[in-house]
Design an enzyme around this catalytic site. Structure first.
Site, PDB file in Angstrom:
ATOM      1  N   SER A   1       0.830  -1.199   0.000  1.00  0.00           N
ATOM      2  CA  SER A   1       0.000   0.000   0.000  1.00  0.00           C
ATOM      3  C   SER A   1       0.872   1.260   0.000  1.00  0.00           C
ATOM      4  CB  SER A   1      -0.967  -0.026   1.186  1.00  0.00           C
ATOM      5  OG  SER A   1      -1.964   0.965   1.055  1.00  0.00           O
TER       6      SER A   1
ATOM      7  N   HIS B   1      -7.425  -5.345  -1.409  1.00  0.00           N
ATOM      8  CA  HIS B   1      -6.192  -4.600  -1.136  1.00  0.00           C
ATOM      9  C   HIS B   1      -5.516  -5.122   0.131  1.00  0.00           C
ATOM     10  CE1 HIS B   1      -3.645  -0.976  -1.350  1.00  0.00           C
ATOM     11  NE2 HIS B   1      -3.783  -0.894  -0.044  1.00  0.00           N
TER      12      HIS B   1
END
Length: 302
Positions: free
Chosen positions: A185, A282
Site C-alpha cells: 500500500s 487490497h
C-alpha cells in the site's frame, strides 16, 4: 399527487440510505485492523533465527522506530546473507510463524529486517503516512490521508540507508546481489520511490502500491526517473485483479494506472516482474505478497 410525492420522497430516502451504507462499508474496508498485537515470533523464539530488536528515532525526533533483525542460525555465506527489509514491520512480524520459517530453511534463509514503529499496534497510520509517501503532492487534498501529513519518504529513506542498514550490516553482512525491500500500500509507494532513487537494494517488491495517491504522483515520478538509475536491479509489482475492490465499493482506475506505469517502466528498460492476486482485496494482498516475497528470497517452492 400526494402518493406521487410520497413515493418520490421514499425513493430518495432509500437512495440516501444506500449511499450512506456504501460509504460506511467502503470506509471500513479501507481502514486497517488496529487491534493491539500479541507476542510475535521474536518473543516466542525460533529454531531457524536469532532475533533481536533496536529502537531508532527520526531526525526531527517526532517518530520512533522499532526494528527487528532475524539472523539465520546458519553459517554466513562467503558472499554474505540474502536480506529482506519489510516495511510496516509490526504487522509483518505478526505474520511470521515457525512453520513458515521452517519451510524457508529448506532453501537459502535471508536475514529478516522488519522496520516498524515503537507501538503495540500493527500500523502507526500517522507516521507511515508521512514516511512512505513521496514529496511533491503536499497541496493536493488527498482524502485517504484524512488530514495527516505526507511527503517524508526522502527523510525516511535517509534514516533507513544511513542508520538502520549500517546497524544491520554490522551484525549480518549481506550479499549485494540479494538485497531486497518489500512494502504494501503506502509501503508499496515507498518501494517504488526507492526504486527510482537508490541502488542499494537489488530487488524491490511493491505490493498493491497506492498508485492513484496524490494524483498519481508515483507514476509522474516514474516518468521523471533517469533510465540509467533503473538498471541492474529488479522490480516486482504485486497487484490484485483491478476488479475485486470495485465490487466492494471502491471506485478505482487501478488497471489504467498500472498499465500506464508498466508502459513507462518497460520503455525505460526496467527488469519488471508482475504478480496477480485475483479475487483478493487490497488488504488481503498484504499477507499473500509477503509470503511470496519470502518464498522468492529463500528460493523455496510454494
Amino acid at each position: 399527487m400526494f402518493k406521487t410525492v410520497l413515493v418520490l420522497r421514499t425513493a430518495n430516502l432509500l437512495r440516501l440510505l444506500s449511499l450512506a451504507f456504501l460509504l460506511s462499508t467502503t470506509s471500513a474496508l479501507a481502514r486497517p485492523d488496529l487491534k493491539p498485537l500479541g507476542k510475535n515470533i521474536a518473543d516466542k523464539g525460533s529454531a531457524c533465527y536469532q532475533f533481536e530488536s533496536h529502537l531508532f528515532t527520526s531526525a526531527d525526533g517526532k517518530r520512533r522506530y522499532k526494528v527487528w533483525i532475524g539472523i539465520p542460525k546458519k553459517t554466513l555465506p562467503a558472499a554474505g546473507y540474502p536480506v529482506l527489509y519489510m516495511l510496516d514491520g509490526n504487522a509483518a512480524m505478526a505474520r511470521l510463524s515457525e512453520p513458515m520459517l521452517l519451510r524457508m530453511s529448506k532453501g537459502s534463509l535471508p536475514v529478516l529486517v522488519a522496520v516498524g514503529y515503537d507501538t503495540d499496534l500493527p500500523f502507526d497510520v500517522i507516521a507511515r503516512s508521512y514516511d512512505y509517501t513521496p514529496p511533491g503532492a503536499e497541496r493536493i487534498n488527498e482524502p485517504r490521508m484524512r488530514g495527516r501529513k505526507g511527503g517524508g519518504s526522502h527523510q525516511f529513506r535517509q534514516l533507513l540507508l544511513e542508520k538502520i542498514v549500517p546497524y544491520v550490516e554490522e551484525r549480518a553482512p549481506s550479499d549485494p546481489q540479494k538485497r531486497a525491500i518489500w512494502g504494501h500500500s503506502f509501503g508499496g509507494l515507498f518501494v517504488l520511490d526507492s526504486f527510482y532513487n537508490t541502488a542499494w537494494f537489488h530487488d524491490y517488491f511493491a505490493a498493491a502500491p497506492s498508485l492513484s495517491w496524490g494524483r498519481q504522483r508515483i507514476v509522474a515520478l516514474a516518468k521523471e526517473s533517469d533510465p540509467a538509475h533503473l538498471q541492474h536491479k529488479s522490480l516486482y509489482l504485486m497487484e490484485g485483479d483491478g476488479v475485486t475492490e470495485q465490487r466492494k465499493g471502491f471506485a478505482s482506475d487501478l488497471k489504467d494506472e498500472e498499465s500506464q506505469l508498466n508502459q513507462i517502466l518497460e520503455q525505460k528498460g526496467v527488469d519488471l516482474h508482475l504478480s496477480r492476486y485475483p479475487g483478493q482485496t487490497h488488504g488481503q494482498i498484504f499477507p499473500s505478497s509477503l509470503t511470496d516475497t519470502l518464498r522468492i528470497m529463500s528460493n523455496t517452492a510454494q
